[in-house]
Design an enzyme around this catalytic site. Sequence first.
Site, mmCIF file in Angstrom:
data_model
loop_
_atom_site.group_PDB
_atom_site.id
_atom_site.type_symbol
_atom_site.label_atom_id
_atom_site.label_comp_id
_atom_site.label_asym_id
_atom_site.label_seq_id
_atom_site.Cartn_x
_atom_site.Cartn_y
_atom_site.Cartn_z
ATOM 1 N N GLY A 469 50.938 -49.192 -30.472
ATOM 2 C CA GLY A 469 50.608 -49.010 -29.063
ATOM 3 C C GLY A 469 50.032 -47.646 -28.759
ATOM 4 N N ARG A 621 43.659 -30.242 -31.198
ATOM 5 C CA ARG A 621 42.563 -30.993 -30.605
ATOM 6 C C ARG A 621 43.037 -32.394 -30.240
ATOM 7 N NH1 ARG A 621 37.122 -30.381 -31.385
ATOM 8 N NH2 ARG A 621 37.355 -29.398 -33.415
ATOM 9 N N ASN A 624 41.645 -38.635 -28.186
ATOM 10 C CA ASN A 624 41.364 -39.553 -27.077
ATOM 11 C C ASN A 624 42.162 -39.100 -25.858
ATOM 12 O OD1 ASN A 624 41.564 -41.800 -25.214
ATOM 13 N ND2 ASN A 624 40.719 -43.081 -26.833
ATOM 14 N N LYS A 626 42.685 -40.328 -23.047
ATOM 15 C CA LYS A 626 43.480 -41.320 -22.334
ATOM 16 C C LYS A 626 44.739 -41.702 -23.121
ATOM 17 C CE LYS A 626 41.249 -45.129 -21.141
ATOM 18 N NZ LYS A 626 40.593 -46.179 -20.335
ATOM 19 N N GLY A 694 49.925 -33.866 -34.060
ATOM 20 C CA GLY A 694 50.365 -35.144 -33.510
ATOM 21 C C GLY A 694 50.927 -35.045 -32.096
ATOM 22 N N GLY A 696 52.892 -37.753 -30.800
ATOM 23 C CA GLY A 696 53.833 -38.859 -30.595
ATOM 24 C C GLY A 696 55.216 -38.462 -30.138
ATOM 25 N N GLU A 697 55.662 -37.281 -30.510
ATOM 26 C CA GLU A 697 57.072 -36.987 -30.296
ATOM 27 C C GLU A 697 57.352 -35.746 -29.442
ATOM 28 O OE1 GLU A 697 59.354 -38.245 -34.185
ATOM 29 O OE2 GLU A 697 57.345 -37.562 -34.690
#
Lengths: 730, 330
Positions: A469, A621, A624, A626, A694, A696-697
Site C-alpha cells: 500500500g 529525497r 513521490n 503524494k 525511507g 515508512g516508519e
Amino acid sequence: MTTYVGEAVDRVDGTAKTTGGARFSAEYPYPDLAHAALVHATVARGRITRLDTTAAEAVPGVIAVLTHRNAPPLKPAPRVTPLNLATLASGTSVNYLNTDEVHWNGQPVAVVVAESPEAAQEAAHLVEVAYAHLPATVDFAAAEPDAKPQKSNLIMSGGAVKGDPEAALAAAPVALDLRYTTPPHHHNAIEPHATTAHWADGRLTLHDGAQNIYWTRDHLAMRFGIPKDDIRVLSPFVGGAFGGKTMVWPGTILAAMAAKATGRPVRLMLTREGVYRTVGGRTPSTQRVAVGADESGRMTALIHTSVTLTGRVGGGPEQVTSQTRHLYDAAAIRVQQNLVELDVLSNTVMRAPGESIGTFALEATVDELAYRLGVDPIELRARNEPARNPMDGKAFAHRKLRECFEQGAKEFGWAGRNPEPRSTRDGRWLVGTGVAAAYHPSWQFPANVTVRLSADGTALVRCGFHEMGMGGATAQAQIAADALGLPVEAVTVEYGDTRLPTGPGAGGSAQTASVAAALVAACEKLTRLARALARRTPGAAGASYPEILRLAGRDSIEARVGSDTRLGTAVGQLRFAGKLMSDRRRWVKAACGAQFCEVRVDADTGEVRVTRWLGVFDVGRVINAKTAASQLRGGIVMGIGMALAEETLVDPRTGRIMNASLSEYHVPVHADVPAIEIRYLDDPDPTMPLGLIGVGEVSITGVAGAIANAVFHATGRRIRDLPITLDKLL
Amino acid sequence: MKDFAYLSAPDVPTALQAIARPGARFLGGGTNLVDLMRQNIERPDTVIDITRLPLDRVEELPGGGLRVGALVRNSHLAAHRAVRERYPMLAQAILAGASGQLRNMATVGGNLLQRTRCAYFTDLSAGCNKRQPGSGCDAVGGFNRNAAVLGASASCVATHPSDMCVALAALDAVVELESVRGVRRVPLTGFHRLPGDTPQVETEIAADELITAVELPALPVAAASRYRKIRDRASYAFALVSVAAAMHARDGVITDIRLALGGVATRPWRAHQAERELLGAPATEESFRRAAEAELAAAVPQSQNGFKIELAQRAITATLRQLLTEGGAA
C-alpha cells in the site's frame, strides 16, 4: 534529469484497487478450491489429552480434520544462522500439528478443510480438545523484574555505555529518573492474513500476503523438505502489513499443509480473531529514562533501559533504546535492553519496532526536563544537539533535526507559546501543545533487478519486492522513467513474485532505497548498452533510446543487476554485508523529524482529542510527493492510536488475548484524527541511493511523546503509561 | 456457523406461531445476533426474519407522545423530526452509538435486546454465568475496566451496552410485547432485569413474545434534553459512562428532572436517587454534584473500573450544568 522523481504521480495500482480489480491472496479462484479454518488452543501451556473430531467430521462438506494425530510431517523450524537470513522467518519454533504440546494460548491445534468456509468454521467449533495444564508464565508485569540483559549480535546491540552515567546523574544539579510502561499492540492491517495454496506435481504455488516472499518460500522449502525452486510465492497486493506479514506464521504453513494432505487447492483466510491468536504483535515494555543536566540545560547523564518480552517459542529483542544513542549530546550515556521470556506467542516487528515506544519515553523525559529547567523544549533540544554521534563520535550521514524543529516551530506558531500548564482553556476544553523528536535508522538491503527496454518505447522493470500500500511500484516506475527518458506510463513494474529477480523484504523502511539502488544501476547499464548500440547503428546518433533500438532492428535490450544463482546470491549477500559493515563504521544513518501537536482535554471527563498536527521530516529525497506524504501521515495516525487508545489485553491469568477484535481493540477512527500537515525537507542524503531515506516508519516515532507532552501542557498531568486513557486524567 | 432454518414472516401472527419452534430466534437488523452466531455464542436452529412485518412506522399518540414500531431503524428514528424536537436526547443517544452503517440496519426492538460486550461473555473459553450459568465470572479479577459499578452481583458485572435504552429509560418509555396470549406493556425501566444470580435472564420478555413497539409518553421537559457519552475514542466505542438528562428549572429551582446513566450499570440505569435529590433543589453546581454522589453512593467498583464512579459523578454534573447554561440540543 528528473521529470517524475519528486512529483505527486498517481499510484499505478490505484485504478485496480479502487475498482476491485486488484486480487488479494484470498481471492484467487481455483477449480475444486477447498477452505480451511483453525482450531485454537485455549490454554497457555499444556498437552492435548483428548481430541474428538467426530462431530466436526460429521458436518456436511467437511473434507478433513487435521490434528497432530494425522497431519503430514513437518520439518522443525530452522535454527537461526547468519549465513541464511531466511532462517529468521520462523514466526515460532512450534512444529504445528506435529506435536501434542501447546505453547501459547491460541496456538492452532487442528485445521479443518471443507467445501465452504462456513462448513470449515462450524466444524472447527465442534472439534473437542481437552488439555493437561502445564505451569505457564504469562504475566509480563509480574515477570518483568526477572528480565535478563539482552545479548548483542550483528544486527542489534543490547547495550552500550559511555562514561559513568550513574555517577553523573547523582552529581547533576537537575536530575530526573522516570519509569514508563507501554502495552502490547497489534498491527491490525485491514486485510487479515490469507493464503491460497496449491500443489501440483510436488510443486507448491502459494498466494500469500507477505512482506518477504523469499523468506516465505525458503521457510516453506525447509519445513516441507523440498527445493525452494519448487515453490512459487505470489504476493502482488498486500492489504497492509506494518510488520505483521514479515515472518511466516502458522496460517501460511497450515494452508500449505492442508492442501498437501487433501490434494486440493486450499484457501485459509484468518478470522480477525485468528490474526490476534496466531500472528505476533508488538511487545509490551517497561522503560527507565534518567537524565541529568547542568543549569544551562546541557545533559551530563542520559540513561535509558528497557524490558521487553519474547515468546519462549520465538520472537526477539526490540531496539527500544536505539534513538537514545543518537539524539542528545550527553556527556555520559548508558543504554541497556533487557528481556524476559514468557509462554505467549512470539512478539514480532511492528512499525518502527523499538523507536516507536522508545521515543515516547525519551521525548516525554526531555520535555519534563525542559519544564524542570524552565527552558523551552525546542531550545533544550537545540542545546543538546550533537555534531557527531554522541555514543561513539561517528559522523552523521545526514542530520537535519534542528532544521525540522525550526521549520516546524515557524509553521506551527510555536513562538510565544505560554509554557504554563493549564494556561489555555476554550470552553470545556483544556488546550495544550507539545513537541517531540522523531527518529528511525535507515537501512538498505540487496536487490536484484532487470530492466528491459523495448523498441515500442516501453520499459519493463522486474524485481520481487512488495507492495503493501505504500506505493513502491509507482516510485520505481518514476525512477526508471527518469533514468530512461520515458513517460512514466510507459514503464511497467513487476513485483511480488518469487520468479522475479530477488527483491528485498519490505522492512526497516528500506525497500524503496534498496530497489532504487539496483534499478538506477540497471538503468545505467541499459543506457550504456543503448549508446553502444547507437554507435554501431547508422543514423542513431542523438536518437532516443527506443529509436536507437528501432534503427538497429532490435526488439528490446535488457540489463540485469545481481544474480539469482546460488553463487550470485552468496556474492550478493557478501557484498551487501561488506557494504553494510563499512557504512556502519563510517556513518550513522537515519530519518528524523519534529512532531508538533495540539490536544484538547475535557476539563470534567479527561477525554483527549488531538486537534492539530504538523510533522516536519528529514527523509532525504522524496520520490513521490503524494505517496510519501500519505505514508508519513499514516504513521502519525498509528502513533495517535498508540498514544491514546491501542492496547492488546492479555489476561494475566491465562495468557489469552481478550480483545481480539476491531471493536474492542481501539485503533483511531476518523473522528480521532485531525487534519495532518506533512512537510519534508527534500534534501538528499548523499550516502543513500538517489539521496532517499525511507519514509515508512519514522513518522510513528515521537507521536506518543508529543501527545503526552501536549496533555501535560493542557492539564499539568504527566502520564507515563500508555495508552493515555481518560481514567488516568481524572 | 451452525446450519439453521430460515423463514421470513409475512405478518405478526405467523411470526408468533413460528417462535414456538424449539431454538427459534427473531431476526431484526441482525447487527448483534448475526455477530453472536458467527462467534457461536448464539446457535439458533431457526431464524425468523421479522423485517417484513408492518412494525416500521413512527405514529403520533393522542396527547403528544409517539409510538415507535419495533422495526423502525435506529437511523430513521434518530432523524425523525418529532423525536428531534420532543426528545432530543433520544436522537443524540442513537447517533452516539455504533456506526452509520449499523444504525441503518439496527432496529428499535433489537436495540432493546442487545447483549453485553463483556469480553468474557464473547469468549467461549472463559467462565461466564450469563452465557453458561454456573461457569463463574472471569470478569471479576480479570479485565473489568468496562464493567458495571451499579446493579452488579457476585455472578455478573456486565454492563448493558445500549445508548438508546439509556434515553428511553429517562423518557419513561413503555415496551409493547405481543404473543399468542395477547399484548402487554412493560415500562422500559422494568424491562431489563438486574443479574442477581440469574444473569442469563436479561429481560422480562417471555420466550414466545415479540417486541412490537416502544411508546414514548408526552414529556414536555424532554424538549430540553441532552445525551452525553464518554468513551475511549471519539466514535465507534461503547460508553464508559453516558448520561441522558432533561431538566426544567423555574426561578433557579428544579421543577422537573429526568436522569439516566449508561455504561456504569448492568441495565439502563434510571437515576431515581439523583432525581429525588434534584427535584425542588436549587439548580446549582452543588446540587448537581450532591445528587450525582447520592446516585453513585451504592456503587461497587471492580479491580479496574473504580474510575467510573468519579467519572459518572462528573459526567452527571457536567451534563446538568450544560443543560442549565446552554439548554437542550436538537
